[in-house]
Design a protein around this motif. Sequence first.
Motif, PDB file in Angstrom:
ATOM      1  N   GLN B 122       0.819  -1.213   0.000  1.00 32.30           N
ATOM      2  CA  GLN B 122       0.000   0.000   0.000  1.00 32.30           C
ATOM      3  C   GLN B 122       0.853   1.264   0.000  1.00 32.30           C
ATOM      4  OE1 GLN B 122      -2.809  -0.388   3.306  1.00 32.30           O
ATOM      5  NE2 GLN B 122      -4.374  -0.783   1.752  1.00 32.30           N
ATOM      6  N   ARG B 123       0.310   2.258  -0.680  1.00 32.37           N
ATOM      7  CA  ARG B 123       0.954   3.577  -0.643  1.00 32.37           C
ATOM      8  C   ARG B 123      -0.098   4.608  -1.043  1.00 32.37           C
ATOM      9  NH1 ARG B 123       6.594   5.680  -3.597  1.00 32.37           N
ATOM     10  NH2 ARG B 123       6.367   7.841  -2.885  1.00 32.37           N
ATOM     11  N   GLU B 124      -0.028   5.763  -0.413  1.00 34.08           N
ATOM     12  CA  GLU B 124      -0.955   6.851  -0.752  1.00 34.08           C
ATOM     13  C   GLU B 124      -0.656   7.372  -2.158  1.00 34.08           C
ATOM     14  OE1 GLU B 124      -3.579   8.138   1.107  1.00 34.08           O
ATOM     15  OE2 GLU B 124      -3.144   6.214   2.075  1.00 34.08           O
ATOM     16  N   PRO B 125      -1.668   7.877  -2.852  1.00 37.18           N
ATOM     17  CA  PRO B 125      -1.415   8.454  -4.178  1.00 37.18           C
ATOM     18  C   PRO B 125      -0.437   9.613  -4.107  1.00 37.18           C
ATOM     19  CG  PRO B 125      -3.755   8.139  -3.838  1.00 37.18           C
ATOM     20  CD  PRO B 125      -3.093   7.882  -2.518  1.00 37.18           C
ATOM     21  N   LEU B 126       0.208   9.858  -5.228  1.00 33.15           N
ATOM     22  CA  LEU B 126       1.288  10.832  -5.310  1.00 33.15           C
ATOM     23  C   LEU B 126       0.958  11.766  -6.469  1.00 33.15           C
ATOM     24  CD1 LEU B 126       4.089  11.099  -3.904  1.00 33.15           C
ATOM     25  CD2 LEU B 126       4.970   9.525  -5.657  1.00 33.15           C
ATOM     26  N   ALA B 127       0.664  13.030  -6.133  1.00 37.09           N
ATOM     27  CA  ALA B 127       0.349  13.997  -7.187  1.00 37.09           C
ATOM     28  C   ALA B 127       1.623  14.745  -7.566  1.00 37.09           C
ATOM     29  CB  ALA B 127      -0.716  14.978  -6.712  1.00 37.09           C
ATOM     30  N   MET B 128       1.950  14.679  -8.846  1.00 36.24           N
ATOM     31  CA  MET B 128       3.166  15.332  -9.330  1.00 36.24           C
ATOM     32  C   MET B 128       2.771  16.584 -10.102  1.00 36.24           C
ATOM     33  SD  MET B 128       5.188  12.958  -8.124  1.00 36.24           S
ATOM     34  CE  MET B 128       6.821  13.254  -8.839  1.00 36.24           C
TER      35      MET B 128
END
Lengths: 222, 222
Positions: B122-128
């Motif tokens: 699991q990992r939180e979404p990453l906004a680039m």
Amino acid sequence: MIPSSRRGPTPMNSVTCHISISLDGYVAGPHQSIENSIGEGGMRLHEWVFATHGWRAQQGLEGGESSADSEVVDRLTQGVGAYIMGRNMFGGGHGPWDPSWRGWWGENPPYHTPVFVLTHHQREPLAMEGGTTFTFVNDGIESALQQARAGAGESDVAIAGGAGTVQQYLARGLLDELFLHIVPVVLGAGERLLENVGDPTLEPVEVMASPAVTHVRYRVVR
Amino acid sequence: MIPSSRRGPTPMNSVTCHISISLDGYVAGPHQSIENSIGEGGMRLHEWVFATHGWRAQQGLEGGESSADSEVVDRLTQGVGAYIMGRNMFGGGHGPWDPSWRGWWGENPPYHTPVFVLTHHQREPLAMEGGTTFTFVNDGIESALQQARAGAGESDVAIAGGAGTVQQYLARGLLDELFLHIVPVVLGAGERLLENVGDPTLEPVEVMASPAVTHVRYRVVR
């Protein structure tokens, strides 16, 4: 039909090979045997040929498709003055020759030129009907090429197969042109073409495409 | 340049994949590592891209070739509304995520769409920057596809790679189109594309050829 296109002529007196290959790189299916030299599923690599007008006309049959595939079939035998093939392609099993074995093709084989068969076992030449003569060469691929060049005159020498024979000529830098018929099937196993060939430099010089097959002619760059 | 030719449109909202492949069927060279995910010699599969005008323009560089290859590069990102990639392609090693790893591409990755990364962790979404968001999916490839379709709207979903991810979508019958860039190099070893994919029916629907690469777009027939 996707139109054909071409770049650059074939050099004179080239050493060529054309061969059908699956999308995953196999030229024969798995479980090859003396009875089924093409392996399981291997015939799928060749069905495009049988569908063409050109092939059917050669067999005295009517009909068939007039497509890029048919144009390719028509060209394959043009300008070829001699063939070289491995022993498995000629057939007759392993070991010393049974002189009653005269190839798979009957008394009038479809070559109509000198054909040089690579073998470890001596055998006298075999003259067939229609201009085909089989000469059995047991002193190596370079000797076979030298004899084939002499037999072909100004025409090309074609490596007829199988894969092992093509590999040897390609690895040794003796092939001028590799014409692949890329057939969109996935065989999953079988005999690969491009193994044990080193790192040849190949240049696409012609692409002909049909809905069935993508034909790419590669020049082997020295 | 060999002129391009085409047959048939791409269906709307397709699941597509384009990938460079060696003549012997590899999409990465041997001895892949975290530092060299493309393997030894694998970069030879991609040199055609860097030579194009289209790629150079995307990097803000002048020059480059205007060829069939450039036309292909221009098209690759057109109409793609979301990407799916395997974890190795996103990078950052194995096991639980190190949140400081934000991909190979810097703060403004070249996707500019939602990107779904397949992972077991699991990992939180990453906004680039630039519109790229990385969403980490740990409940399977069908879930990732469902999310990617929703993210893409009416645009296509592209499977970005690597080989294992493409294989899974192809084997599961979830790929509509496979666009192969057939590069005339022989790598001899590495990671094969068309393994463990069963026996899909592939139909060539478009061929574009340059002196460097033969591009064949295959429709996966249901």
